[in-house]
Design an enzyme around this catalytic site. Sequence first.
Site, PDB file in Angstrom:
ATOM      1  N   PRO A  16      17.855  -5.765  49.449  1.00  0.00           N
ATOM      2  CA  PRO A  16      19.236  -5.695  49.932  1.00  0.00           C
ATOM      3  C   PRO A  16      19.416  -4.432  50.759  1.00  0.00           C
ATOM      4  O   PRO A  16      19.094  -3.338  50.299  1.00  0.00           O
ATOM      5  CB  PRO A  16      20.057  -5.637  48.635  1.00  0.00           C
ATOM      6  CG  PRO A  16      19.123  -5.039  47.630  1.00  0.00           C
ATOM      7  CD  PRO A  16      17.744  -5.472  48.013  1.00  0.00           C
ATOM      8  N   CYS A 101      21.008   3.368  45.451  1.00  0.00           N
ATOM      9  CA  CYS A 101      21.462   3.732  46.795  1.00  0.00           C
ATOM     10  C   CYS A 101      21.663   5.242  46.900  1.00  0.00           C
ATOM     11  O   CYS A 101      22.360   5.839  46.079  1.00  0.00           O
ATOM     12  CB  CYS A 101      22.758   3.007  47.140  1.00  0.00           C
ATOM     13  SG  CYS A 101      23.385   3.428  48.793  1.00  0.00           S
ATOM     14  N   GLY A 202       8.840   0.041  48.391  1.00  0.00           N
ATOM     15  CA  GLY A 202       8.572   1.285  49.113  1.00  0.00           C
ATOM     16  C   GLY A 202       7.303   1.255  49.926  1.00  0.00           C
ATOM     17  O   GLY A 202       6.215   1.029  49.400  1.00  0.00           O
ATOM     18  N   ARG A 226      12.661  -2.106  55.012  1.00  0.00           N
ATOM     19  CA  ARG A 226      12.672  -1.783  56.448  1.00  0.00           C
ATOM     20  C   ARG A 226      11.547  -2.453  57.225  1.00  0.00           C
ATOM     21  O   ARG A 226      11.689  -2.724  58.415  1.00  0.00           O
ATOM     22  CB  ARG A 226      12.592  -0.257  56.616  1.00  0.00           C
ATOM     23  CG  ARG A 226      13.846   0.477  56.167  1.00  0.00           C
ATOM     24  CD  ARG A 226      13.646   1.977  56.184  1.00  0.00           C
ATOM     25  NE  ARG A 226      12.673   2.392  55.168  1.00  0.00           N
ATOM     26  CZ  ARG A 226      12.012   3.542  55.195  1.00  0.00           C
ATOM     27  NH1 ARG A 226      12.186   4.387  56.196  1.00  0.00           N
ATOM     28  NH2 ARG A 226      11.168   3.852  54.221  1.00  0.00           N
TER      29      ARG A 226
END
Length: 323
Positions: A16, A101, A202, A226
């Site tokens: 997300p 976050c 990650g 990403r």
Amino acid sequence: MQIGTVSLPGRLVLAPMAGVTDLAFRQICREHGAALTYTEMVSTRALTYQDKKTPRLLELAPNEHPAAAQVFGHDPESMAEGAKIAAAVSGCELIDINMGCPAPKIVNNGDGSALMRDPDLAARIIEAVKAAVDVPVTVKFRKGWDEKSINCVAFARMAEAAGADAVTVHGRTRAQQYSGKADWDAIREVREAVSIPVIANGDVFEPEDVPRILEHTGADLVMIGRGSLGDPWLFERANVLLETGIVPPLPPFAERMDTAVRQIELAAAQKGEHIAMLEARRHVNCYLKRTSGLKSFKQRICALERLEELYVLIDELKRAVED
């Protein structure tokens, strides 16, 4: 792979990401092999206050099941009520609690990774959400607040004890934000400490990173963030690699550009052309990240206002690259 009562068709999931993983992008990623997708994080306070815009973030695509709705907040009662609303509005199969976050506007309110500094409160939140919904509950968090307070292992044990059905660990501290290198050793330590599924997150940017992180951490699933921007094929290429040991090539440039256009068209259908074109300035440039020599096109992308302009520009891009 199983999370609680939910069966997943694969081991790769889309992270997300606020402002990125909207309905359109999630739909594209599901078509290219993501086994699970999450909504952008949704404020439980906004849901309980009946904010009119927030439910739009919970819309799921027809191909988006099983899916997770991610919620954030710091008040157990509000989190429980908001999670129940999120599950009902979205029809999701999982509720994910954001405790990772690092954004200042989130952390300064006591939400997101700020909860890693208060495990007792985090436990009460998980227990409250678990009691409020009829679907499995997962928790996403980080390695720790900073290098002086690495507590992901203890935090994972707490989450399991509080009723979490799975945990996702991003191998960076809050202080790192998204800089530096993700600590896969920390994820492995979590995997060794709990019996519920662990999702590793990650530094997964290429298909080859997927088997590496699985082998290194022993995790059950891999969350891709990403690395998927402008590259939904990362999922299907990594899936093929896991199955065959061979990495298939990226599709031709023209096909990649057609996918970029389709993503923006899907976004326009959901949120209107104006908003979609503002967001297209980022998304379309991401689709060009593997192609050099297109600086003038990238500048023009940052000025897009209408779909018609996008169609013209993409046709020119295809000719330029083919030439």
